[in-house]
Motif scaffolding. Structure first.
Motif, PDB file in Angstrom:
ATOM      1  N   ALA A  48     -10.920  78.721  22.151  1.00 58.44           N
ATOM      2  CA  ALA A  48     -12.283  79.140  21.825  1.00 58.44           C
ATOM      3  C   ALA A  48     -13.187  77.941  21.586  1.00 58.44           C
ATOM      4  CB  ALA A  48     -12.278  80.047  20.595  1.00 58.44           C
ATOM      5  N   VAL A  49     -12.682  76.917  20.926  1.00 58.29           N
ATOM      6  CA  VAL A  49     -13.472  75.707  20.695  1.00 58.29           C
ATOM      7  C   VAL A  49     -13.766  75.004  22.020  1.00 58.29           C
ATOM      8  CG1 VAL A  49     -13.385  73.398  19.681  1.00 58.29           C
ATOM      9  CG2 VAL A  49     -12.734  75.375  18.319  1.00 58.29           C
ATOM     10  N   LEU A  50     -12.778  74.921  22.903  1.00 57.25           N
ATOM     11  CA  LEU A  50     -13.004  74.301  24.215  1.00 57.25           C
ATOM     12  C   LEU A  50     -14.032  75.080  25.023  1.00 57.25           C
ATOM     13  CD1 LEU A  50      -9.352  73.382  25.186  1.00 57.25           C
ATOM     14  CD2 LEU A  50     -11.193  71.802  24.629  1.00 57.25           C
ATOM     15  N   TRP A  51     -13.944  76.412  24.996  1.00 60.15           N
ATOM     16  CA  TRP A  51     -14.919  77.237  25.707  1.00 60.15           C
ATOM     17  C   TRP A  51     -16.328  76.992  25.149  1.00 60.15           C
ATOM     18  CZ3 TRP A  51     -17.977  81.103  23.597  1.00 60.15           C
ATOM     19  CH2 TRP A  51     -18.742  81.816  24.512  1.00 60.15           C
ATOM     20  N   TRP A  52     -16.437  76.959  23.829  1.00 58.16           N
ATOM     21  CA  TRP A  52     -17.734  76.738  23.198  1.00 58.16           C
ATOM     22  C   TRP A  52     -18.296  75.375  23.584  1.00 58.16           C
ATOM     23  CZ3 TRP A  52     -19.078  73.038  19.484  1.00 58.16           C
ATOM     24  CH2 TRP A  52     -20.351  73.195  18.966  1.00 58.16           C
ATOM     25  N   TYR A  53     -17.450  74.346  23.605  1.00 58.46           N
ATOM     26  CA  TYR A  53     -17.900  73.003  23.972  1.00 58.46           C
ATOM     27  C   TYR A  53     -18.376  72.971  25.419  1.00 58.46           C
ATOM     28  CZ  TYR A  53     -17.884  68.146  25.256  1.00 58.46           C
ATOM     29  OH  TYR A  53     -18.254  66.929  25.727  1.00 58.46           O
ATOM     30  N   GLU A  54     -17.601  73.550  26.320  1.00 60.01           N
ATOM     31  CA  GLU A  54     -17.997  73.573  27.725  1.00 60.01           C
ATOM     32  C   GLU A  54     -19.325  74.298  27.919  1.00 60.01           C
ATOM     33  OE1 GLU A  54     -16.791  72.417  30.654  1.00 60.01           O
ATOM     34  OE2 GLU A  54     -15.295  71.233  29.585  1.00 60.01           O
ATOM     35  N   ARG A  55     -19.514  75.394  27.242  1.00 60.98           N
ATOM     36  CA  ARG A  55     -20.753  76.175  27.345  1.00 60.98           C
ATOM     37  C   ARG A  55     -21.940  75.381  26.817  1.00 60.98           C
ATOM     38  NH1 ARG A  55     -22.830  80.609  23.936  1.00 60.98           N
ATOM     39  NH2 ARG A  55     -24.173  81.829  25.264  1.00 60.98           N
ATOM     40  N   ARG A  59     -25.174  73.381  29.085  1.00 64.77           N
ATOM     41  CA  ARG A  59     -26.602  73.650  28.920  1.00 64.77           C
ATOM     42  C   ARG A  59     -27.388  72.392  28.581  1.00 64.77           C
ATOM     43  NH1 ARG A  59     -27.114  77.757  24.509  1.00 64.77           N
ATOM     44  NH2 ARG A  59     -24.888  77.596  24.259  1.00 64.77           N
ATOM     45  N   ARG A  60     -26.750  71.432  27.950  1.00 65.59           N
ATOM     46  CA  ARG A  60     -27.474  70.251  27.456  1.00 65.59           C
ATOM     47  C   ARG A  60     -27.404  69.060  28.393  1.00 65.59           C
ATOM     48  NH1 ARG A  60     -25.994  70.504  21.058  1.00 65.59           N
ATOM     49  NH2 ARG A  60     -27.057  72.472  20.689  1.00 65.59           N
ATOM     50  N   GLU A  61     -26.446  69.030  29.288  1.00 66.17           N
ATOM     51  CA  GLU A  61     -26.284  67.904  30.190  1.00 66.17           C
ATOM     52  C   GLU A  61     -26.744  68.294  31.582  1.00 66.17           C
ATOM     53  OE1 GLU A  61     -25.258  64.881  29.200  1.00 66.17           O
ATOM     54  OE2 GLU A  61     -25.100  65.692  27.175  1.00 66.17           O
ATOM     55  N   ARG A  62     -27.392  67.368  32.241  1.00 68.05           N
ATOM     56  CA  ARG A  62     -27.794  67.660  33.605  1.00 68.05           C
ATOM     57  C   ARG A  62     -26.680  67.236  34.565  1.00 68.05           C
ATOM     58  NH1 ARG A  62     -31.589  62.875  35.567  1.00 68.05           N
ATOM     59  NH2 ARG A  62     -30.458  61.250  34.513  1.00 68.05           N
ATOM     60  N   GLU A  63     -26.734  67.719  35.775  1.00 64.88           N
ATOM     61  CA  GLU A  63     -25.694  67.392  36.754  1.00 64.88           C
ATOM     62  C   GLU A  63     -25.763  65.920  37.126  1.00 64.88           C
ATOM     63  OE1 GLU A  63     -25.298  69.825  40.165  1.00 64.88           O
ATOM     64  OE2 GLU A  63     -25.953  71.597  39.070  1.00 64.88           O
ATOM     65  N   VAL A  64     -24.608  65.361  37.428  1.00 71.64           N
ATOM     66  CA  VAL A  64     -24.539  63.975  37.860  1.00 71.64           C
ATOM     67  C   VAL A  64     -25.132  63.886  39.273  1.00 71.64           C
ATOM     68  CG1 VAL A  64     -22.985  62.054  38.411  1.00 71.64           C
ATOM     69  CG2 VAL A  64     -22.495  63.560  36.487  1.00 71.64           C
TER      70      VAL A  64
END
Length: 66
Positions: A48-55, A59-64
């Motif tokens: 659940a923590v990993l899912w939350w981090y990925e989500r 949203r906060r990082e733009r694509e490379v």
């Protein structure tokens, strides 16, 4: 959240090493030992923590490359 997950795991390890009686004590109502329940609940909490981090990171990082 990573600190919480790591902290919970550290407490689990410390209790296993220094208080095995507390880990072997059955939980009220089910008879399941506390150590078994803690061990079974840790992986879903970590997922659940990993899912939350990925989500959140998605949203906060733009694509490379953009």
């Amino acid at each position: 959240m990573a600190l919480v997950t790591g902290g919970i795991f550290a407490v689990f390890l410390l209790l296993s090493a220094f208080a095995p009686g507390a880990m072997a004590a059955p939980l009220p109502g089910g008879g399941v030992p506390a150590g078994v329940m803690a061990g079974l609940l840790h992986p879903p909490f970590t997922v659940a923590v990993l899912w939350w981090y990925e989500r959140t990171a998605g949203r906060r990082e733009r694509e490379v490359g953009r």
